[in-house]
Design a protein around this motif. Sequence first.
Motif, PDB file in Angstrom:
ATOM      1  N   CYS A  41      91.316  28.713 -16.805  1.00 44.60           N
ATOM      2  CA  CYS A  41      90.985  28.193 -15.475  1.00 44.60           C
ATOM      3  C   CYS A  41      92.189  28.421 -14.557  1.00 44.60           C
ATOM      4  O   CYS A  41      93.336  28.387 -15.011  1.00 44.60           O
ATOM      5  N   SER A  43      93.387  26.405 -12.660  1.00 42.64           N
ATOM      6  CA  SER A  43      94.215  25.181 -12.728  1.00 42.64           C
ATOM      7  C   SER A  43      95.316  25.325 -13.786  1.00 42.64           C
ATOM      8  O   SER A  43      96.393  24.748 -13.640  1.00 42.64           O
ATOM      9  N   HIS A  63      91.641  23.770 -20.645  1.00 41.00           N
ATOM     10  CA  HIS A  63      90.758  22.602 -20.669  1.00 41.00           C
ATOM     11  C   HIS A  63      89.284  23.014 -20.627  1.00 41.00           C
ATOM     12  O   HIS A  63      88.447  22.294 -20.092  1.00 41.00           O
ATOM     13  N   GLU A  64      89.045  24.181 -21.206  1.00 43.89           N
ATOM     14  CA  GLU A  64      87.663  24.629 -21.414  1.00 43.89           C
ATOM     15  C   GLU A  64      87.585  25.012 -22.884  1.00 43.89           C
ATOM     16  O   GLU A  64      87.857  26.155 -23.250  1.00 43.89           O
ATOM     17  N   CYS A  89      88.282  18.638 -19.145  1.00 43.55           N
ATOM     18  CA  CYS A  89      89.580  18.356 -18.512  1.00 43.55           C
ATOM     19  C   CYS A  89      90.166  16.997 -18.846  1.00 43.55           C
ATOM     20  O   CYS A  89      91.320  16.736 -18.527  1.00 43.55           O
ATOM     21  N   CYS A 159      84.787  23.181 -17.652  1.00 38.88           N
ATOM     22  CA  CYS A 159      85.471  22.869 -16.383  1.00 38.88           C
ATOM     23  C   CYS A 159      84.730  23.524 -15.217  1.00 38.88           C
ATOM     24  O   CYS A 159      84.217  22.839 -14.343  1.00 38.88           O
ATOM     25  N   ARG A 339      85.314  34.927 -15.903  1.00 41.11           N
ATOM     26  CA  ARG A 339      86.182  33.989 -16.601  1.00 41.11           C
ATOM     27  C   ARG A 339      86.734  34.650 -17.852  1.00 41.11           C
ATOM     28  O   ARG A 339      85.963  35.224 -18.635  1.00 41.11           O
TER      29      ARG A 339
HETATM   30 ZN    ZN Z   1      89.667  23.947 -14.855  1.00 41.04          ZN
END
Ligand code: ZN
Length: 348
Positions: A41, A43, A63-64, A89, A159, A339
Motif C-alpha cells: 500500500c 501508506s 497491512h494487507e 490495518c 486495505c 497493486r
Molecule cells: Zn493501506
Amino acid sequence: MRTVNAYAAPSATEPLVKTTITRRDLGPNDVEIDIAYAGICHSDIHTVRGEWGPIQYPQVVGHEIVGHVSAVGSAVTKHQVGDRVGVGCMVNSCGECEQCVAGQEQYCLKGNIQTYAGVDPADGSITQGGYSEAVVVNEDFVLRVPESLDIEKVAPLLCAGITTYSPLHHWKVGPGSKVAVVGMGGLGHMAVKIAVALGAEVTVLSQTTSKQEDSLRYGAKAHFATKDPATFEELAQSFELIINTVSAKLDMKAYLGLLKVDGTLVNVGAPSEPLEVPAFALIPRRLSWAGSAIGGIAETQEMLDFCAEHGILPETELISADQINEAYERVLSSDVRYRFVIDAATLA
Ligand code: ZN
Ligand code: NAP
C-alpha cells in the motif's frame, strides 16, 4: 516467541532489507497466521519514509495480509487451524468506547492499534507488519477470507478494498449515483470496481488517459485526464460524490468545482502536505469536504463477503520479496497496475 523472516526498512532513506523479527507467544485470544501474501500500500511507503512523522526503525510494514491459521490460543472461538484468514490495518482497539461498541474500531476514542508502527498493548513493543512469514493477532481483528476469492490476489482488499468500500457505503452510493474516483492506483481501481458493483455511474479522473482502457474494463462510464484543463470545464457540477485517492497534494478547489449542489468530496488519499480549501469553494453549493479511514472489522468482513458475492478482486502483480524496493519506485511513479503483492514464500 517465534523468529520469522521479514523485510524491514532500516531508516527513512535506505532501501528495505531482509531481516528477522520475533512474534509474541500466543495469548489466550490470539491467532497465529502463516502469511501467504501481503500487498504493498502507498501508506507503507509514506510510513517507512517518515512522511507522516518519525517512526522507530527497523520497521516492517504491510497491512494487507492473507494466510492460514497455524495455531490458536486457548480461548479462541472465531478461527481454527487451517482457516484462510486476513488482517488489515488494525490489530487491536480498546473495545469499550462508543466507537468500538458501534463497530467502528478504526475511530476508537483511545486510538486503534495499527498493524505496523503502533504500540502493541500485549507487550509494549512496536507492531511489525505483513512483509513477514507469520503474525500473531487478537482473534477479533482477524477476518474470514471467502474460499471463492483467489488467495494470490485477495490481500489488497484488506486495505484498498475496505478504505474505498466504507465511504461508498457511508455516503449511500447506489444505483445511478454519480461518482468520480480521483487517482487510478491501488485504492482508486478498487473504488471503481466496488462503486460499479453498487450500481453507480463512475467516472475516473486520472492524470493521463494511459489507464483509460482499464477504467472502462472495470465498468467505469468515462475516464478523463486531469492534466487537460478542459476536463474541469466539461465535468463542472457533475458528481454527487468524489473519492480522492491521490497520495500527493491536489488543487482541491478545481475538484470541488466538479460537485453538484450538496455534493461531497471524500479524501482517503493521505499526502504529507496539507491540502487547501477556500471557503468559497464550498459555500455556494453547500458542499462537504470529508475524510474517511479504512473501515470497522464487521464492515471489513461485509466487504470481503460482498467482493466474493460479486466476484470482485484487485488487479495484482505478484512479486518476490527482493523486488519490494523496485516496486516502491514504480508505485511512486504511478506505474502500478494496480497493486503489488508479495509472495511470502520468497522470504524463506
Ligand atoms: Zn493501506
Ligand atoms: P497508489 O497506488 O500510489 O495510487 C495513487 C494514485 O494517485 C496514482 O496511481 C495516480 O493515479 C495518482 N497520483 C499519484 N501522484 C499524483 C500526483 N502528483 N498528482 C495527481 N495524481 C497523482 O496509492 P494507494 O495505495 O492507492 O494509496 C493512495 C493514498 O491513500 C495514499 O496517500 C495512502 O496513504 C492513502 N491511504 C489512505 C487510507 C485511509 O484509510 N484513508 C488507507 C489506505 C491508503 P493516476 O495514474 O490515475 O493519476
